[in-house]
Scaffold this active site. Structure first.
Site, PDB file in Angstrom:
ATOM      1  N   ARG A 121      11.825   0.635  -3.560  1.00  0.00           N
ATOM      2  CA  ARG A 121      11.374   1.335  -2.361  1.00  0.00           C
ATOM      3  C   ARG A 121      12.419   1.113  -1.262  1.00  0.00           C
ATOM      4  O   ARG A 121      12.634  -0.026  -0.839  1.00  0.00           O
ATOM      5  CB  ARG A 121      10.012   0.803  -1.917  1.00  0.00           C
ATOM      6  CG  ARG A 121       9.560   1.387  -0.610  1.00  0.00           C
ATOM      7  CD  ARG A 121       8.143   0.968  -0.213  1.00  0.00           C
ATOM      8  NE  ARG A 121       7.886   1.509   1.092  1.00  0.00           N
ATOM      9  CZ  ARG A 121       7.670   0.790   2.199  1.00  0.00           C
ATOM     10  NH1 ARG A 121       7.640  -0.527   2.150  1.00  0.00           N
ATOM     11  NH2 ARG A 121       7.493   1.374   3.350  1.00  0.00           N
ATOM     12  N   HIS A 165      11.099   4.344   8.576  1.00  0.00           N
ATOM     13  CA  HIS A 165      10.903   2.899   8.697  1.00  0.00           C
ATOM     14  C   HIS A 165      11.468   2.485  10.054  1.00  0.00           C
ATOM     15  O   HIS A 165      12.383   1.682  10.143  1.00  0.00           O
ATOM     16  CB  HIS A 165      11.549   2.161   7.522  1.00  0.00           C
ATOM     17  CG  HIS A 165      10.935   0.820   7.229  1.00  0.00           C
ATOM     18  ND1 HIS A 165      10.392   0.478   5.999  1.00  0.00           N
ATOM     19  CD2 HIS A 165      10.773  -0.280   8.005  1.00  0.00           C
ATOM     20  CE1 HIS A 165       9.948  -0.772   6.042  1.00  0.00           C
ATOM     21  NE2 HIS A 165      10.167  -1.253   7.251  1.00  0.00           N
ATOM     22  N   GLU A 210       4.194   1.436   8.116  1.00  0.00           N
ATOM     23  CA  GLU A 210       3.479   0.610   9.099  1.00  0.00           C
ATOM     24  C   GLU A 210       3.408   1.244  10.481  1.00  0.00           C
ATOM     25  O   GLU A 210       3.987   0.742  11.444  1.00  0.00           O
ATOM     26  CB  GLU A 210       4.130  -0.779   9.204  1.00  0.00           C
ATOM     27  CG  GLU A 210       4.041  -1.572   7.933  1.00  0.00           C
ATOM     28  CD  GLU A 210       4.270  -3.064   8.123  1.00  0.00           C
ATOM     29  OE1 GLU A 210       4.510  -3.494   9.267  1.00  0.00           O
ATOM     30  OE2 GLU A 210       4.193  -3.799   7.125  1.00  0.00           O
ATOM     31  N   ASN A 338       0.917  -2.303   2.865  1.00  0.00           N
ATOM     32  CA  ASN A 338       1.759  -3.471   3.096  1.00  0.00           C
ATOM     33  C   ASN A 338       0.828  -4.633   3.418  1.00  0.00           C
ATOM     34  O   ASN A 338       0.010  -4.529   4.345  1.00  0.00           O
ATOM     35  CB  ASN A 338       2.696  -3.244   4.294  1.00  0.00           C
ATOM     36  CG  ASN A 338       3.786  -2.220   4.000  1.00  0.00           C
ATOM     37  OD1 ASN A 338       3.787  -1.581   2.950  1.00  0.00           O
ATOM     38  ND2 ASN A 338       4.707  -2.063   4.930  1.00  0.00           N
ATOM     39  N   TYR A 340       0.489  -8.775   4.031  1.00  0.00           N
ATOM     40  CA  TYR A 340       1.067 -10.104   4.244  1.00  0.00           C
ATOM     41  C   TYR A 340      -0.009 -11.128   4.600  1.00  0.00           C
ATOM     42  O   TYR A 340      -0.293 -12.036   3.844  1.00  0.00           O
ATOM     43  CB  TYR A 340       2.126 -10.055   5.363  1.00  0.00           C
ATOM     44  CG  TYR A 340       3.378  -9.302   4.982  1.00  0.00           C
ATOM     45  CD1 TYR A 340       4.445  -9.963   4.383  1.00  0.00           C
ATOM     46  CD2 TYR A 340       3.494  -7.939   5.217  1.00  0.00           C
ATOM     47  CE1 TYR A 340       5.601  -9.282   4.027  1.00  0.00           C
ATOM     48  CE2 TYR A 340       4.647  -7.247   4.864  1.00  0.00           C
ATOM     49  CZ  TYR A 340       5.704  -7.920   4.270  1.00  0.00           C
ATOM     50  OH  TYR A 340       6.836  -7.243   3.921  1.00  0.00           O
ATOM     51  N   GLU A 399       4.492  -3.448   0.257  1.00  0.00           N
ATOM     52  CA  GLU A 399       5.212  -4.656   0.685  1.00  0.00           C
ATOM     53  C   GLU A 399       4.302  -5.854   0.538  1.00  0.00           C
ATOM     54  O   GLU A 399       3.108  -5.780   0.828  1.00  0.00           O
ATOM     55  CB  GLU A 399       5.637  -4.584   2.168  1.00  0.00           C
ATOM     56  CG  GLU A 399       6.803  -3.671   2.446  1.00  0.00           C
ATOM     57  CD  GLU A 399       7.226  -3.675   3.919  1.00  0.00           C
ATOM     58  OE1 GLU A 399       7.009  -4.700   4.604  1.00  0.00           O
ATOM     59  OE2 GLU A 399       7.746  -2.643   4.367  1.00  0.00           O
TER      60      GLU A 399
HETATM   61  C1  FCB Z   1       6.915  -5.574   7.604  1.00  0.00           C
HETATM   62  C2  FCB Z   1       7.985  -4.524   7.783  1.00  0.00           C
HETATM   63  C3  FCB Z   1       9.261  -4.843   7.044  1.00  0.00           C
HETATM   64  C4  FCB Z   1       9.607  -6.316   7.142  1.00  0.00           C
HETATM   65  C5  FCB Z   1       8.441  -7.172   6.756  1.00  0.00           C
HETATM   66  C6  FCB Z   1       8.707  -8.653   6.781  1.00  0.00           C
HETATM   67  O1  FCB Z   1       6.040  -5.513   8.672  1.00  0.00           O
HETATM   68  O2  FCB Z   1       7.528  -3.274   7.328  1.00  0.00           O
HETATM   69  O3  FCB Z   1      10.265  -4.026   7.551  1.00  0.00           O
HETATM   70  O4  FCB Z   1      10.078  -6.614   8.388  1.00  0.00           O
HETATM   71  O5  FCB Z   1       7.356  -6.895   7.603  1.00  0.00           O
END
Ligand code: FCB
Length: 493
Positions: A121, A165, A210, A338, A340, A399
C-alpha cells in the site's frame, strides 16, 4: 535478493544473543539461514491461523518516504510548506530526501519480496501528477508510479494505491484548501485521472487516508499541515468537504477506471472497546463507535449524520444538501481501517448516551510515540464493529504497527523485541476476528521502512527495516524476521 538477518529456526537454534550477532546481513550465517528457499517452522495444531488467501502487506505514504521533493516537476504540497515553518516539526526536519524511495524503489520492492509480502500500500502524491492541483498532467510524475507499479507486479506484489495521504497541493491550499468545496471537486477530478492512468494495473484504490487525523490535527489542533485552528462551524464544513471528496472520488473511479476496480476509504476508525466483555458493554461500545465516527465513517457508510452529531453541533452544523449525502455514501467495495490504539474504553450506562468512558490511567503501556497506547484487542473490535454496525463485507487493515526506540546493536541489527511483542499481540486479536468470521481480507503493516513521521520528524521509527538516514542503508530488524515468519505460516508466529 535482500537478506533477512534471522530465521525463526536460527533464533531457536542460536539460543544466545552472542550467536544472534553472527547473523548480521552478509555474514555466512545470514546466507545460510535467509535464502529464498526459507521454510517456515512446523505449525503446532493450535497455531492461530489466518484464512486461506489472507493478504499480507506493508504500507508507506508518498511524503513520508519518497523524497525527491523538487524533482521531475513535482509541485509543493502543504507538508513542504508546513515543514519549512520553524517549530512545526520536532527535529526541524522535512521530507525533501526522507528515505529516497523515489530512487530506491527497486531495492525497497526487493525488501518486500524478501518478507514474502503479497501486497504493498503506497500513496500517490497529488502534486507530482498535478503540480497545481488541477490542470495538465505532469507526465514525469506519473512515470514514477508506472515504474513502481511495474516493479511490484514483476515481484508478484499487488499494488494498492492511496490517492490522498495528506499532501494537498499548496496551490489548492492557497485557494482555501479543505475549507473550499472546490477542493473536493478537484479531488474527484484527480481521482478520475489516476483511475484512467493506473487502473489497468492497480486493482484497489483507497480514496483518503485517515480523514479524521488530517482534518482534526490539521484544522483543529493545528499540529499537522496546514496548521489551522478553526472555529467549530468552519471545522464542521472541512469535515463535510473531506467526506464529499471521498464520495466524488468513488464516483470518478467507477466512471473512469477499468471495470472491476475496487475502491474504498482507509480510515482511522475510533474504536470504542468494552472495558469488560459483557453483552451490555459490547452494545455500549458499538453505540459509542457509531457516534465517535459520526462525521467520518458513519456518514460515509450510512449516508446521514447522526442526530446526536447534528444536535451537538447546533448552529455550527455543516451546510449540506441531500444530494451531498448521496455522493458521500456512494457504495464502496471495501473499508480500510487503520488501527493503532484503543479509541476509548466504555462501560454500559443507563443514562444517555448509553455508555460511559473509562479514563486511560497514566500507567497504561505505550510505545515510543506519546499517542501510541497499546491495546491489542483494538484489532479485534475495530473490524468487528465495522462489520456489525455497517454490514461491511470486505475489510482491510490498512495500517497497524508501532514506533520503538530502535538502537542498532554492535552487529548493526535492531533487536526490536518490543515491536515484535506489539505485533504478536495485535495479530493474535486480529486472528480472533477472522476465526469468528469477521470479513478481514488483508493486513498492511505500517511501515516497511523507517520514515518521516509527520510532526515527530525522524525522531520516531516505525519500520520493519531500519534506515540509516545518513547513508540510506536499509537493514531489516528482528521484527522483519517475525513478520516474514507470520506471512510464511499464515499464522501468528
Ligand atoms: C498514521 C498515518 C501514517 C503514519 C502512522 C504512524 O496515522 O496514517 O502516515 O504516520 O500513523
Amino acid at each position: 535478493m535482500t537478506r533477512y538477518p534471522l530465521s525463526r529456526r536460527a533464533l531457536i537454534a542460536a539460543g544466545s544473543l552472542t550467536t544472534l550477532g553472527a547473523l548480521a546481513p552478509g555474514s555466512d550465517t545470514a546466507a545460510r539461514t535467509s535464502s529464498a528457499s526459507h521454510q517456515p517452522a512446523d505449525d503446532s495444531p493450535s497455531a492461530l491461523r489466518f484464512p486461506k488467501g489472507f493478504l499480507w502487506g506493508t504500507a508507506t505514504s508518498a511524503y513520508q518516504v519518497e523524497g525527491a521533493a523538487r524533482e521531475d516537476g513535482r509541485g509543493p504540497s502543504i507538508w513542504d510548506t508546513f515543514a519549512e515553518t520553524p517549530g512545526r516539526i520536532r527535529d526541524g526536519s522535512n521530507g525533501d530526501v526522507s528515505v529516497d524511495h523515489y530512487h530506491r524503489y527497486k531495492e525497497d520492492v526487493a525488501l518486500m519480496k524478501g518478507l514474502g509480502a503479497k501486497a504493498y500500500r503506497f500513496s500517490i502524491a497529488w502534486p507530482r501528477l498535478l503540480p497545481d492541483g488541477r490542470g495538465a498532467l505532469n507526465d514525469k510524475g506519473l512515470a514514477f508510479y508506472d515504474r513502481l507499479v511495474d516493479e511490484l507486479l514483476r515481484a508478484g506484489i499487488e499494488p494498492f494505491a492511496t490517492l490522498y495521504h495528506w499532501d494537498l497541493p499548496q496551490a489548492l491550499q492557497d485557494k482555501g484548501g479543505w475549507q473550499a468545496r472546490d477542493t473536493a471537486l478537484a479531488f474527484g477530478d484527480y481521482a478520475g485521472l489516476v483511475a484512467r492512468k493506473l487502473s489497468d494495473r492497480v486493482g484497489h484504490i483507497f480514496t483518503v487516508n485517515e480523514m479524521q487525523a488530517f482534518v482534526e490535527h490539521g484544522h483543529r489542533s493545528g499540529i499537522f499541515a496546514p496548521g489551522l485552528k478553526l472555529a467549530d462551524a468552519e471545522l464542521n464544513q472541512v469535515r463535510h468537504h473531506a467526506v464529499l471528496a471521498h464520495g466524488l472520488a468513488v464516483q470518478a473511479i467507477r466512471a473512469n477506471g477499468r471495470s472491476g476496480t475496487k475502491v474504498g476509504p482507509a480510515e482511522n476508525i475510533i474504536a470504542a472497546l468494552p472495558a469488560v466483555e459483557t453483552p451490555e458493554n459490547i452494545r455500549a461500545a458499538e453505540l459509542a463507535t457509531r457516534e465517535m465516527n459520526a462525521p467520518y465513517l458513519t456518514v460515509m457508510l450510512e449516508g446521514r449524520y447522526t442526530d446526536a452529531y447534528l444536535a451537538g453541533a447546533g448552529a455550527d452544523a455543516p451546510k449540506f444538501t441531500p444530494q451531498d449525502l448521496e455522493i458521500i455514501a456512494s457504495p464502496v467495495d471495501f473499508v480500510g481501517l487503520n488501527v493503532y490504539s484503543p479509541g476509548l474504553y466504555v462501560l454500559a450506562s443507563e443514562a444517555a448516551p448509553g455508555y460511559s468512558s473509562v479514563e486511560i490511567p497514566s500507567s497504561y503501556p505505550r510505545m515510543a510515540s506519546a499517542w501510541l497506547t497499546v491495546g491489542p484487542e483494538t484489532l479485534y473490535w475495530a473490524p468487528r464493529h465495522a462489520a456489525k454496525l455497517w454490514n461491511v463485507k470486505d475489510i482491510y487493515i490498512t495500517e497497524n504497527g508501532a514506533s520503538a526506540a530502535d538502537q542498532p546493536a554492535a552487529d548493526g541489527i535492531v533487536y526490536d523485541i518490543d515491536r515484535v511483542m506489539y505485533l504478536r499481540n495485535y495479530l493474535t486479536h486480529l486472528q480472533r476476528a477472522t476465526a469468528e468470521g469477521v470479513p478481514v481480507r488483508g493486513y498492511f503493516l505500517w511501515s516497511l521502512l523507517d520514515n518521516f513521521e509527520w510532526a515527530d520528524g525522524y525522531a520516531t521509527r516505525f519500520g520493519l527495516v531500519h534506515v540509516d538516514y545518513a547513508t540510506q542503508k536499509r537493514t531489516p530488524k528482528l521484527s522483519a524476521a517475525f513478520y516474514r515468519e507470520a506471512i510464511a505460516r499464515n499464522a501468528v508466529a
